[in-house]
Design a protein around this motif. Structure first.
Motif, PDB file in Angstrom:
ATOM      1  N   VAL A 238       0.820  -1.214   0.000  1.00 36.16           N
ATOM      2  CA  VAL A 238       0.000   0.000   0.000  1.00 36.16           C
ATOM      3  C   VAL A 238       0.852   1.262   0.000  1.00 36.16           C
ATOM      4  CG1 VAL A 238      -1.554   1.366   1.432  1.00 36.16           C
ATOM      5  CG2 VAL A 238      -2.070  -1.024   1.007  1.00 36.16           C
ATOM      6  N   GLN A 239       1.893   1.282   0.835  1.00 32.69           N
ATOM      7  CA  GLN A 239       2.690   2.496   0.949  1.00 32.69           C
ATOM      8  C   GLN A 239       3.434   2.801  -0.349  1.00 32.69           C
ATOM      9  OE1 GLN A 239       1.948   4.033   3.606  1.00 32.69           O
ATOM     10  NE2 GLN A 239       0.940   2.263   4.518  1.00 32.69           N
ATOM     11  N   VAL A 240       3.894   1.764  -1.030  1.00 28.31           N
ATOM     12  CA  VAL A 240       4.563   1.977  -2.318  1.00 28.31           C
ATOM     13  C   VAL A 240       3.560   2.454  -3.357  1.00 28.31           C
ATOM     14  CG1 VAL A 240       5.927   0.878  -4.127  1.00 28.31           C
ATOM     15  CG2 VAL A 240       6.265   0.218  -1.738  1.00 28.31           C
ATOM     16  N   ALA A 241       2.354   1.876  -3.338  1.00 26.51           N
ATOM     17  CA  ALA A 241       1.319   2.305  -4.271  1.00 26.51           C
ATOM     18  C   ALA A 241       0.943   3.778  -4.056  1.00 26.51           C
ATOM     19  CB  ALA A 241       0.091   1.412  -4.138  1.00 26.51           C
ATOM     20  N   LEU A 242       0.902   4.200  -2.796  1.00 25.11           N
ATOM     21  CA  LEU A 242       0.584   5.604  -2.518  1.00 25.11           C
ATOM     22  C   LEU A 242       1.606   6.546  -3.136  1.00 25.11           C
ATOM     23  CD1 LEU A 242      -0.535   5.470   1.240  1.00 25.11           C
ATOM     24  CD2 LEU A 242      -1.934   6.111  -0.713  1.00 25.11           C
ATOM     25  N   SER A 243       2.861   6.172  -3.088  1.00 26.02           N
ATOM     26  CA  SER A 243       3.903   7.050  -3.629  1.00 26.02           C
ATOM     27  C   SER A 243       3.833   7.159  -5.142  1.00 26.02           C
ATOM     28  CB  SER A 243       5.289   6.534  -3.210  1.00 26.02           C
ATOM     29  OG  SER A 243       5.560   5.272  -3.816  1.00 26.02           O
ATOM     30  N   SER A 244       3.193   6.184  -5.803  1.00 27.12           N
ATOM     31  CA  SER A 244       3.135   6.198  -7.269  1.00 27.12           C
ATOM     32  C   SER A 244       2.182   7.256  -7.804  1.00 27.12           C
ATOM     33  CB  SER A 244       2.722   4.817  -7.789  1.00 27.12           C
ATOM     34  OG  SER A 244       1.391   4.516  -7.399  1.00 27.12           O
ATOM     35  N   PHE A 245       1.324   7.811  -6.967  1.00 25.11           N
ATOM     36  CA  PHE A 245       0.399   8.847  -7.423  1.00 25.11           C
ATOM     37  C   PHE A 245       1.078  10.210  -7.545  1.00 25.11           C
ATOM     38  CE2 PHE A 245      -2.608   5.822  -5.425  1.00 25.11           C
ATOM     39  CZ  PHE A 245      -3.364   5.547  -6.549  1.00 25.11           C
ATOM     40  N   MET A 246       2.317  10.305  -7.079  1.00 26.14           N
ATOM     41  CA  MET A 246       3.072  11.553  -7.194  1.00 26.14           C
ATOM     42  C   MET A 246       4.220  11.348  -8.169  1.00 26.14           C
ATOM     43  SD  MET A 246       3.194  12.749  -3.186  1.00 26.14           S
ATOM     44  CE  MET A 246       4.009  14.285  -3.643  1.00 26.14           C
ATOM     45  N   THR A 247       4.181  12.040  -9.276  1.00 27.00           N
ATOM     46  CA  THR A 247       5.226  11.955 -10.287  1.00 27.00           C
ATOM     47  C   THR A 247       5.787  13.342 -10.557  1.00 27.00           C
ATOM     48  OG1 THR A 247       3.671  12.238 -12.127  1.00 27.00           O
ATOM     49  CG2 THR A 247       4.040   9.987 -11.336  1.00 27.00           C
ATOM     50  N   ASN A 248       6.798  13.393 -11.419  1.00 29.32           N
ATOM     51  CA  ASN A 248       7.386  14.691 -11.765  1.00 29.32           C
ATOM     52  C   ASN A 248       6.441  15.549 -12.594  1.00 29.32           C
ATOM     53  OD1 ASN A 248       9.800  14.053 -10.478  1.00 29.32           O
ATOM     54  ND2 ASN A 248      10.645  13.062 -12.312  1.00 29.32           N
ATOM     55  N   MET A 258      -7.825   9.503  -1.305  1.00 26.40           N
ATOM     56  CA  MET A 258      -8.731   8.356  -1.262  1.00 26.40           C
ATOM     57  C   MET A 258      -7.968   7.085  -0.908  1.00 26.40           C
ATOM     58  SD  MET A 258     -11.641   6.974  -1.403  1.00 26.40           S
ATOM     59  CE  MET A 258     -12.672   8.339  -1.972  1.00 26.40           C
ATOM     60  N   ALA A 259      -6.810   6.895  -1.524  1.00 23.31           N
ATOM     61  CA  ALA A 259      -5.992   5.726  -1.202  1.00 23.31           C
ATOM     62  C   ALA A 259      -5.522   5.761   0.252  1.00 23.31           C
ATOM     63  CB  ALA A 259      -4.791   5.654  -2.142  1.00 23.31           C
ATOM     64  N   THR A 260      -5.196   6.942   0.749  1.00 29.35           N
ATOM     65  CA  THR A 260      -4.782   7.074   2.141  1.00 29.35           C
ATOM     66  C   THR A 260      -5.921   6.741   3.089  1.00 29.35           C
ATOM     67  OG1 THR A 260      -3.196   8.800   1.534  1.00 29.35           O
ATOM     68  CG2 THR A 260      -3.816   8.635   3.856  1.00 29.35           C
ATOM     69  N   ALA A 261      -7.107   7.252   2.776  1.00 28.75           N
ATOM     70  CA  ALA A 261      -8.272   6.975   3.634  1.00 28.75           C
ATOM     71  C   ALA A 261      -8.565   5.484   3.712  1.00 28.75           C
ATOM     72  CB  ALA A 261      -9.496   7.735   3.114  1.00 28.75           C
ATOM     73  N   ILE A 262      -8.467   4.798   2.580  1.00 27.97           N
ATOM     74  CA  ILE A 262      -8.728   3.355   2.570  1.00 27.97           C
ATOM     75  C   ILE A 262      -7.619   2.601   3.292  1.00 27.97           C
ATOM     76  CG2 ILE A 262      -8.971   1.341   1.066  1.00 27.97           C
ATOM     77  CD1 ILE A 262     -10.325   3.153  -0.963  1.00 27.97           C
ATOM     78  N   SER A 263      -6.379   3.066   3.143  1.00 28.81           N
ATOM     79  CA  SER A 263      -5.249   2.333   3.726  1.00 28.81           C
ATOM     80  C   SER A 263      -5.222   2.404   5.252  1.00 28.81           C
ATOM     81  CB  SER A 263      -3.934   2.887   3.169  1.00 28.81           C
ATOM     82  OG  SER A 263      -3.706   4.214   3.635  1.00 28.81           O
ATOM     83  N   ILE A 264      -5.801   3.466   5.843  1.00 22.87           N
ATOM     84  CA  ILE A 264      -5.762   3.572   7.298  1.00 22.87           C
ATOM     85  C   ILE A 264      -6.926   2.855   7.974  1.00 22.87           C
ATOM     86  CG2 ILE A 264      -4.548   5.774   7.191  1.00 22.87           C
ATOM     87  CD1 ILE A 264      -7.142   7.174   7.890  1.00 22.87           C
ATOM     88  N   LEU A 265      -7.922   2.430   7.204  1.00 26.03           N
ATOM     89  CA  LEU A 265      -9.068   1.745   7.807  1.00 26.03           C
ATOM     90  C   LEU A 265      -8.669   0.465   8.543  1.00 26.03           C
ATOM     91  CD1 LEU A 265     -11.903   2.203   5.139  1.00 26.03           C
ATOM     92  CD2 LEU A 265     -11.678   3.331   7.363  1.00 26.03           C
ATOM     93  N   PRO A 266      -7.833  -0.413   7.956  1.00 23.90           N
ATOM     94  CA  PRO A 266      -7.431  -1.607   8.711  1.00 23.90           C
ATOM     95  C   PRO A 266      -6.707  -1.277  10.006  1.00 23.90           C
ATOM     96  CG  PRO A 266      -6.932  -1.877   6.390  1.00 23.90           C
ATOM     97  CD  PRO A 266      -7.319  -0.448   6.577  1.00 23.90           C
ATOM     98  N   LEU A 267      -5.871  -0.242   9.998  1.00 21.60           N
ATOM     99  CA  LEU A 267      -5.145   0.133  11.203  1.00 21.60           C
ATOM    100  C   LEU A 267      -6.095   0.649  12.275  1.00 21.60           C
ATOM    101  CD1 LEU A 267      -2.025   1.930   9.674  1.00 21.60           C
ATOM    102  CD2 LEU A 267      -2.332  -0.478  10.247  1.00 21.60           C
ATOM    103  N   VAL A 268      -7.106   1.401  11.853  1.00 19.75           N
ATOM    104  CA  VAL A 268      -8.086   1.914  12.816  1.00 19.75           C
ATOM    105  C   VAL A 268      -8.846   0.770  13.469  1.00 19.75           C
ATOM    106  CG1 VAL A 268     -10.196   3.275  13.062  1.00 19.75           C
ATOM    107  CG2 VAL A 268      -8.318   4.139  11.659  1.00 19.75           C
TER     108      VAL A 268
END
Length: 289
Positions: A238-248, A258-268
């Motif tokens: 997940v963390q690697v996928a999140l970084s792929s949304f930011m490019t030059n 949206m990806a961040t919101a979904i990724s923190i749900l399991p931790l919550v």
């Protein structure tokens, strides 16, 4: 009669002071909670907005509720976010189970099994805590690469199964575990393994749950090692996928949030379910020599 009046006034003053003190404490807790929740509000608000709404000059407290951002996120074939969620789940769960097994056995051996070089081994474990991760990163990658574990679950999981800090915590906890229970088990014919598995573990579930929570969160949030080992998009976490949304060239703000919101749900969910054991388990480590 005259001696009781000042006492009554003093008690009333103390009661008023206690009420004011409790009110101030509750207000401080509410303010702290609101400050803590602000980042989560921003994540949810921006995840359901468009990029112009996120970066625009006019601020809106409520989003425009762009539910299509969810389907856009999972339909993106270049990121494969659903696959990344699955990879993170597998890596975090297996890392948690493996770390609990390996480190609890190591901590139990250091705390209970008497042998000549026990202290030397314990000091060697403590010494690993003083070695920066950057020092061992390159040798670990060379070893994993030589084994052919790049882009595999083995490469993502196995190098992180042992933690010197977790082993230290288990040792400190087992030092405070009642020896009488283990001695009774040995009278019944159990060895060290039998006493560990049938007596110690069932009576230490609170502490195991606390360590499991910490390990799962750490495994889920890992970024640098999965970034190097998971070179193919199908092996991204997940963390690697999140970084792929930011490019030059572009930054997809709405997809990032949206990806961040979904990724923190399991931790919550994990934290809410295990928070009681987390507090109790850390309190039971003892800090004994």
């Amino acid at each position: 009669m005259t001696s009781t009046a000042p006492r009554i006034r003093t008690q009333g003053r103390g009661k008023r002071g206690g009420v004011l003190g409790n009110t101030g404490l509750y207000l401080a807790v509410v303010v702290a909670a609101l400050l803590f929740l602000i980042p989560f509000y921003l994540i949810v608000r921006n995840s359901l907005s468009t990029d112009p709404e996120i970066t625009g000059e006019t601020w809106k407290w409520l989003p425009s509720f762009q539910w299509g951002n969810i389907s856009e996120l999972f339909d993106d074939t270049t990121v494969q976010y659903g696959r990344s969620l699955w990879n993170s789940t597998v890596v975090a769960l297996l890392t948690t189970v493996g770390t609990l097994l390996v480190c609890s056995l190591a901590g139990y051996g250091l705390a209970r099994i008497p042998y000549r070089h026990a202290n030397k081994v314990f000091y060697a474990v403590l010494a690993t805590l003083m070695v920066p991760t950057a020092v061992t990163f390159v040798p670990s990658f060379v070893l994993v690469s030589s084994l052919g574990w790049v882009d595999t679950y083995r490469g993502l999981i196995v190098p992180g199964l042992f933690s010197g800090f977790t082993c230290f915590l288990f040792r400190q906890y087992f030092l405070g575990f009642p020896k009488e229970l283990e001695e009774a088990a040995r009278v019944d014919g159990l060895g060290y393994w039998g006493a560990y598995w049938r007596i110690v573990v069932p009576n230490s579930l609170n502490f195991f749950a606390a360590i499991a929570t910490i390990t799962f969160i750490s495994g889920w949030n890992a970024f640098l090692w999965p970034l190097v080992i998971g070179q193919d998009p199908s092996s991204w976490t997940v963390q690697v996928a999140l970084s792929s949304f930011m490019t030059n060239q572009t930054v997809n703000f709405h997809l990032i949030f949206m990806a961040t919101a979904i990724s923190i749900l399991p931790l919550v969910f994990v934290f809410l379910f295990l928070q009681r054991w987390l507090v109790q388990g850390i309190a039971q480590t003892g800090i004994k020599g």
